[in-house]
Design an enzyme around this catalytic site. Structure first.
Site, short mmCIF file in Angstrom:
data_model
loop_
_atom_site.label_atom_id
_atom_site.label_comp_id
_atom_site.label_asym_id
_atom_site.label_seq_id
_atom_site.Cartn_x
_atom_site.Cartn_y
_atom_site.Cartn_z
CG ASP A 32 -6.78 11.21 -5.90
OD1 ASP A 32 -6.13 11.83 -5.05
OD2 ASP A 32 -7.40 11.75 -6.84
CG ASP A 74 -1.78 1.14 1.40
OD1 ASP A 74 -1.63 2.13 0.66
OD2 ASP A 74 -2.67 1.07 2.27
N GLY A 118 -9.17 4.64 -5.43
CA GLY A 118 -7.83 4.10 -5.68
C GLY A 118 -6.75 4.75 -4.83
CB SER A 149 -2.70 5.55 -16.34
OG SER A 149 -2.72 6.95 -16.46
CB THR A 150 -2.45 0.38 -14.15
OG1 THR A 150 -2.23 0.46 -12.73
CG2 THR A 150 -1.19 0.75 -14.89
N GLY A 151 -5.48 1.76 -13.01
CA GLY A 151 -6.70 1.41 -12.28
C GLY A 151 -7.91 1.97 -13.00
N1 APR Z 1 -1.29 1.59 -2.99
C1 APR Z 1 -0.70 1.27 -4.16
N2 APR Z 1 -1.37 1.07 -5.30
C2 APR Z 1 -2.71 1.20 -5.26
C3 APR Z 1 -3.42 1.55 -4.09
C4 APR Z 1 -2.64 1.74 -2.90
N3 APR Z 1 -3.22 2.06 -1.74
N4 APR Z 1 -4.74 1.61 -4.38
C5 APR Z 1 -4.87 1.30 -5.69
N5 APR Z 1 -3.65 1.03 -6.21
C6 APR Z 1 -3.29 0.67 -7.60
C7 APR Z 1 -4.39 0.17 -8.49
O1 APR Z 1 -4.56 -1.22 -8.30
C8 APR Z 1 -3.85 0.49 -9.87
O2 APR Z 1 -2.97 -0.56 -10.29
O3 APR Z 1 -2.83 1.85 -8.25
C9 APR Z 1 -3.01 1.74 -9.64
C10 APR Z 1 -3.63 3.01 -10.18
O4 APR Z 1 -5.03 2.99 -9.98
P1 APR Z 1 -5.92 4.28 -9.64
O5 APR Z 1 -5.67 4.72 -8.25
O6 APR Z 1 -7.30 3.97 -10.04
O7 APR Z 1 -5.28 5.44 -10.58
P2 APR Z 1 -5.52 5.77 -12.16
O8 APR Z 1 -5.78 4.57 -12.97
O9 APR Z 1 -4.37 6.66 -12.51
O10 APR Z 1 -6.86 6.62 -12.18
C11 APR Z 1 -6.88 7.91 -11.62
O11 APR Z 1 -8.85 7.43 -10.34
O12 APR Z 1 -9.26 7.54 -8.11
C12 APR Z 1 -9.32 8.21 -9.25
O13 APR Z 1 -9.00 10.49 -8.57
C13 APR Z 1 -8.45 9.44 -9.29
O14 APR Z 1 -9.69 10.21 -11.15
C14 APR Z 1 -8.45 9.67 -10.76
C15 APR Z 1 -8.31 8.28 -11.34
#
Ligand code: APR
Length: 180
Positions: free
Chosen positions: A40, A16, A38, A125-127
């Site tokens: 953020d 995390d 995610g 960007s992968t989430g």
């Molecule tokens: N620690 C590490 N990695 C994490 C965590 C964490 N606590 N939570 C999620 N992830 C991983 C996800 O599994 C994914 O592989 O981080 C990666 C990025 O996922 P997102 O957080 O969804 O970011 P992204 O794809 O860049 O999308 C950004 O999502 O939450 C919103 O405000 C944010 O609108 C923006 C968008």
């Protein structure tokens, strides 16, 4: 997993990102810097409201895709949060790889300006933004390895992957990009 890049460290860990003790933690933000789920959501939740207050005050117009801005880190075990905005995946034919590279590169530049020795980054960007993890791993690692080679900084870059699958994708990419 850890490799040496011209005297600097490139690490991959499963975990995390909010639990890392480093100089700077990178957030996967949106261009409104409005918070979300995610990474953020986890960063604002663990770091407390001071991060969003500073973000609103200093960056009322948000942050362009492919760029990044800095705030303090509130309650996190870090000095800084670098809010990076990656692209939404739309099939890869548009500017997504360049925008993802640009976001990571801006993070590296800001970390250097802030004299950070250690930086923790997520797979931007992968989430929610849907960028395929294998392709994103190649861009993320290549950009940061190139930066370390040229600038000999930051001393330690740590990619924090949230699932075994994501860790595996980054590990395969790292093995291909450096001699281990
Ligand atoms: N620690 C590490 N990695 C994490 C965590 C964490 N606590 N939570 C999620 N992830 C991983 C996800 O599994 C994914 O592989 O981080 C990666 C990025 O996922 P997102 O957080 O969804 O970011 P992204 O794809 O860049 O999308 C950004 O999502 O939450 C919103 O405000 C944010 O609108 C923006 C968008």
């Amino acid at each position: 997993m850890q490799v040496n890049v011209c005297g600097c460290e490139m690490q991959l860990v499963l975990g995390d990102i909010t639990q890392q003790t480093v100089d700077a933690i990178v957030n996967a933000a949106n261009s409104d810097l409005a918070g979300g789920g995610g990474v953020d959501g986890a960063i604002h939740s663990a770091g407390g409201p001071a991060i969003m207050e500073e973000t609103r005050e200093k960056f009322p117009d948000g942050c362009a895709t492919g760029s990044a801005v800095v705030t303090q880190a509130g309650l996190l075990s870090a000095k800084w949060v670098i809010h990076a905005v990656g692209p939404v995946w739309k099939g890869g034919q548009l500017e997504e790889p360049l925008q993802l590279m640009s976001a990571y590169r801006r993070c590296m530049q800001l970390a250097t300006e802030l004299e950070c020795e250690s930086v923790a980054l997520p797979a931007i960007s992968t989430g929610a933004y849907g960028y395929p993890i294998d392709l994103a791993a190649n861009v993320a690692l290549k950009t940061c390895i190139d930066y370390q080679k040229w600038h000999k900084a930051p001393q330690q870059i740590r990619f924090v992957l949230f699932s075994e699958g994501d860790y595996g994708a980054f590990a395969r990419s790292l093995e291909q990009q450096v001699e281990i």
